[in-house]
Design a protein around this motif. Structure first.
Motif, mmCIF file in Angstrom:
data_model
loop_
_atom_site.group_PDB
_atom_site.id
_atom_site.type_symbol
_atom_site.label_atom_id
_atom_site.label_comp_id
_atom_site.label_asym_id
_atom_site.label_seq_id
_atom_site.Cartn_x
_atom_site.Cartn_y
_atom_site.Cartn_z
ATOM 1 N N LEU A 98 0.800 -1.223 0.000
ATOM 2 C CA LEU A 98 0.000 0.000 0.000
ATOM 3 C C LEU A 98 0.829 1.268 0.000
ATOM 4 N N ASP A 99 1.988 1.223 0.627
ATOM 5 C CA ASP A 99 2.659 2.487 0.917
ATOM 6 C C ASP A 99 4.151 2.507 0.573
ATOM 7 N N ASN A 100 4.503 1.955 -0.585
ATOM 8 C CA ASN A 100 5.884 2.144 -1.038
ATOM 9 C C ASN A 100 6.168 3.629 -1.220
ATOM 10 N N HIS A 101 5.126 4.355 -1.597
ATOM 11 C CA HIS A 101 5.191 5.817 -1.719
ATOM 12 C C HIS A 101 4.117 6.377 -0.804
ATOM 13 N N LEU A 102 4.492 7.346 0.015
ATOM 14 C CA LEU A 102 3.580 7.819 1.049
ATOM 15 C C LEU A 102 2.636 8.930 0.589
ATOM 16 N N PRO A 130 2.999 1.166 9.637
ATOM 17 C CA PRO A 130 2.295 2.058 10.564
ATOM 18 C C PRO A 130 2.725 3.524 10.435
ATOM 19 N N HIS A 131 2.760 4.010 9.202
ATOM 20 C CA HIS A 131 3.036 5.434 8.971
ATOM 21 C C HIS A 131 1.741 6.215 9.183
ATOM 22 N N ARG A 132 1.846 7.436 9.656
ATOM 23 C CA ARG A 132 0.657 8.285 9.815
ATOM 24 C C ARG A 132 -0.111 8.397 8.499
ATOM 25 N N GLU A 133 0.633 8.575 7.415
ATOM 26 C CA GLU A 133 0.001 8.758 6.104
ATOM 27 C C GLU A 133 -0.789 7.514 5.687
ATOM 28 N N THR A 134 -0.221 6.343 5.949
ATOM 29 C CA THR A 134 -0.900 5.092 5.603
ATOM 30 C C THR A 134 -2.162 4.927 6.426
ATOM 31 N N LEU A 135 -2.052 5.151 7.713
ATOM 32 C CA LEU A 135 -3.210 4.999 8.591
ATOM 33 C C LEU A 135 -4.313 5.990 8.217
ATOM 34 N N CYS A 137 -4.836 7.351 5.211
ATOM 35 C CA CYS A 137 -5.407 6.928 3.935
ATOM 36 C C CYS A 137 -6.348 5.742 4.126
ATOM 37 N N LEU A 138 -5.969 4.787 4.943
ATOM 38 C CA LEU A 138 -6.848 3.650 5.214
ATOM 39 C C LEU A 138 -8.127 4.087 5.920
ATOM 40 N N ARG A 139 -7.992 4.975 6.887
ATOM 41 C CA ARG A 139 -9.169 5.486 7.595
ATOM 42 C C ARG A 139 -10.102 6.209 6.624
ATOM 43 N N ASP A 140 -9.515 7.047 5.760
ATOM 44 C CA ASP A 140 -10.313 7.802 4.793
ATOM 45 C C ASP A 140 -10.936 6.901 3.727
ATOM 46 N N SER A 141 -10.334 5.750 3.458
ATOM 47 C CA SER A 141 -10.801 4.841 2.401
ATOM 48 C C SER A 141 -11.647 3.693 2.925
ATOM 49 N N LEU A 142 -11.804 3.601 4.229
ATOM 50 C CA LEU A 142 -12.440 2.431 4.823
ATOM 51 C C LEU A 142 -13.851 2.192 4.296
ATOM 52 N N GLU A 143 -14.659 3.217 4.178
ATOM 53 C CA GLU A 143 -16.033 3.017 3.690
ATOM 54 C C GLU A 143 -16.023 2.499 2.260
ATOM 55 N N ARG A 144 -15.157 3.067 1.410
ATOM 56 C CA ARG A 144 -15.065 2.593 0.021
ATOM 57 C C ARG A 144 -14.633 1.123 -0.009
ATOM 58 N N ILE A 145 -13.685 0.774 0.813
ATOM 59 C CA ILE A 145 -13.220 -0.617 0.865
ATOM 60 C C ILE A 145 -14.364 -1.523 1.291
ATOM 61 N N LYS A 146 -15.066 -1.152 2.372
ATOM 62 C CA LYS A 146 -16.167 -1.981 2.888
ATOM 63 C C LYS A 146 -17.302 -2.113 1.880
ATOM 64 N N GLU A 147 -17.507 -1.096 1.055
ATOM 65 C CA GLU A 147 -18.562 -1.157 0.031
ATOM 66 C C GLU A 147 -18.228 -2.166 -1.062
ATOM 67 N N ASN A 148 -16.956 -2.455 -1.262
ATOM 68 C CA ASN A 148 -16.521 -3.278 -2.385
ATOM 69 C C ASN A 148 -16.068 -4.682 -2.028
ATOM 70 N N VAL A 149 -15.557 -4.871 -0.828
ATOM 71 C CA VAL A 149 -15.034 -6.179 -0.431
ATOM 72 C C VAL A 149 -15.339 -6.432 1.040
ATOM 73 N N ARG A 150 -15.204 -7.673 1.429
ATOM 74 C CA ARG A 150 -15.352 -8.057 2.833
ATOM 75 C C ARG A 150 -13.951 -8.143 3.430
ATOM 76 N N ILE A 151 -13.724 -7.455 4.513
ATOM 77 C CA ILE A 151 -12.437 -7.483 5.203
ATOM 78 C C ILE A 151 -12.459 -8.633 6.197
ATOM 79 N N VAL A 152 -11.436 -9.491 6.131
ATOM 80 C CA VAL A 152 -11.351 -10.634 7.040
ATOM 81 C C VAL A 152 -9.957 -10.694 7.652
#
Length: 184
Positions: A98-102, A130-135, A137-152
Motif C-alpha cells: 500500500l505504501d511504497n510511496h507515502l 504504521p506510517h501516519r500517512e498510511t493509517l 489513507c486507510l481510515r479515509d478509504s475504509l467506507e469505500r473498501i467496505k462497500e466493495n469487499v469483505r475485510i477478514v
C-alpha cells in the motif's frame, strides 16, 4: 536484505549468516513479545527467502508453533510457497504494497488496485506500514473498501483460500502505475 549490511533491517532481523539455533531463538524472542500471535511476515527478506535451507529452519519452527507465514514477495525467487506446501505451513502472498510511496495519490491508487485484485481473484493481501500517512489513507478509504469487499482476518483468508492467490501474479510498482496514469 540482499544488500546487507549497507541496508540494515535493524535489530531482531533473521539474517542468512545466522546459525539455525540463532534463527530459532530469534523467532522465540519475537513470539514472546506478541501475545496471541497467529502468523509472521518477512520484511526486507529477499536474501533469506531465497535460501531453502535457512527458510526450512524458519518453517520447521513455524509448523511447531502452528503459525502461518505471509510472504512479502520481495524477490521472485522466494521459496516460501513451495516450502509451505512441503511442510504444511499455511503461506499467503502479498498482493499489494500500500505504501511504497507515502503520497495520498499513490496510496489511493494502490487501494484501487487492491480492490480490483480482490474482486478479480476472490481475495487479496495488502501490506502497509504504521506510517501516519498510511493509517490516514486507510481510515479515509475504509467506507469505500467496505462497500466493495469483505475485510477478514489474514488467518481466516488463508484458511478459506489456501493462501496462494497471488503467488505468480505480476506486480508493477506503484511508481510505474502513477507514471502511466500521468501520461494518459
Amino acid at each position: 536484505p540482499k544488500n546487507y549490511p549497507r541496508v540494515n533491517p535493524g535489530p531482531g532481523a533473521i539474517l542468512a549468516e545466522m546459525t539455525d539455533e540463532t534463527i530459532v531463538s530469534t523467532i522465540e524472542e519475537h513470539v514472546k513479545r506478541v501475545p496471541g500471535i497467529r502468523g509472521v511476515n518477512n520484511h526486507m527478506g529477499s536474501r533469506l527467502t531465497e535460501l531453502e535451507g535457512k527458510m526450512a529452519v524458519v518453517f520447521k519452527d513455524l509448523k511447531k508453533r502452528h503459525l502461518f507465514y505471509i510472504d512479502s514477495r520481495t524477490t521472485p525467487q522466494s521459496v516460501a510457497v513451495s516450502l509451505g506446501r512441503k511442510t504444511g505451513v499455511l503461506v499467503g502472498t502479498r498482493g499489494i504494497f500500500l505504501d511504497n510511496h507515502l503520497s495520498e495519490r499513490a496510496m489511493r491508487f494502490q487501494i484501487e488496485r487492491l480492490l480490483s485484485m480482490a474482486r478479480n481473484t476472490g481475495g487479496a493481501i495488502a501490506i502497509g506500514h504504521p506510517h501516519r500517512e498510511t493509517l490516514k489513507c486507510l481510515r479515509d478509504s475504509l467506507e469505500r473498501i467496505k462497500e466493495n469487499v469483505r475485510i477478514v482476518l489474514v488467518s481466516e483468508f488463508l484458511l478459506q483460500t489456501g493462501g496462494e492467490l497471488h503467488s505468480s501474479s505480476p506486480d508493477l510498482s506503484c511508481t510505474e502505475n502513477i507514471e502511466k496514469m500521468d501520461s494518459q
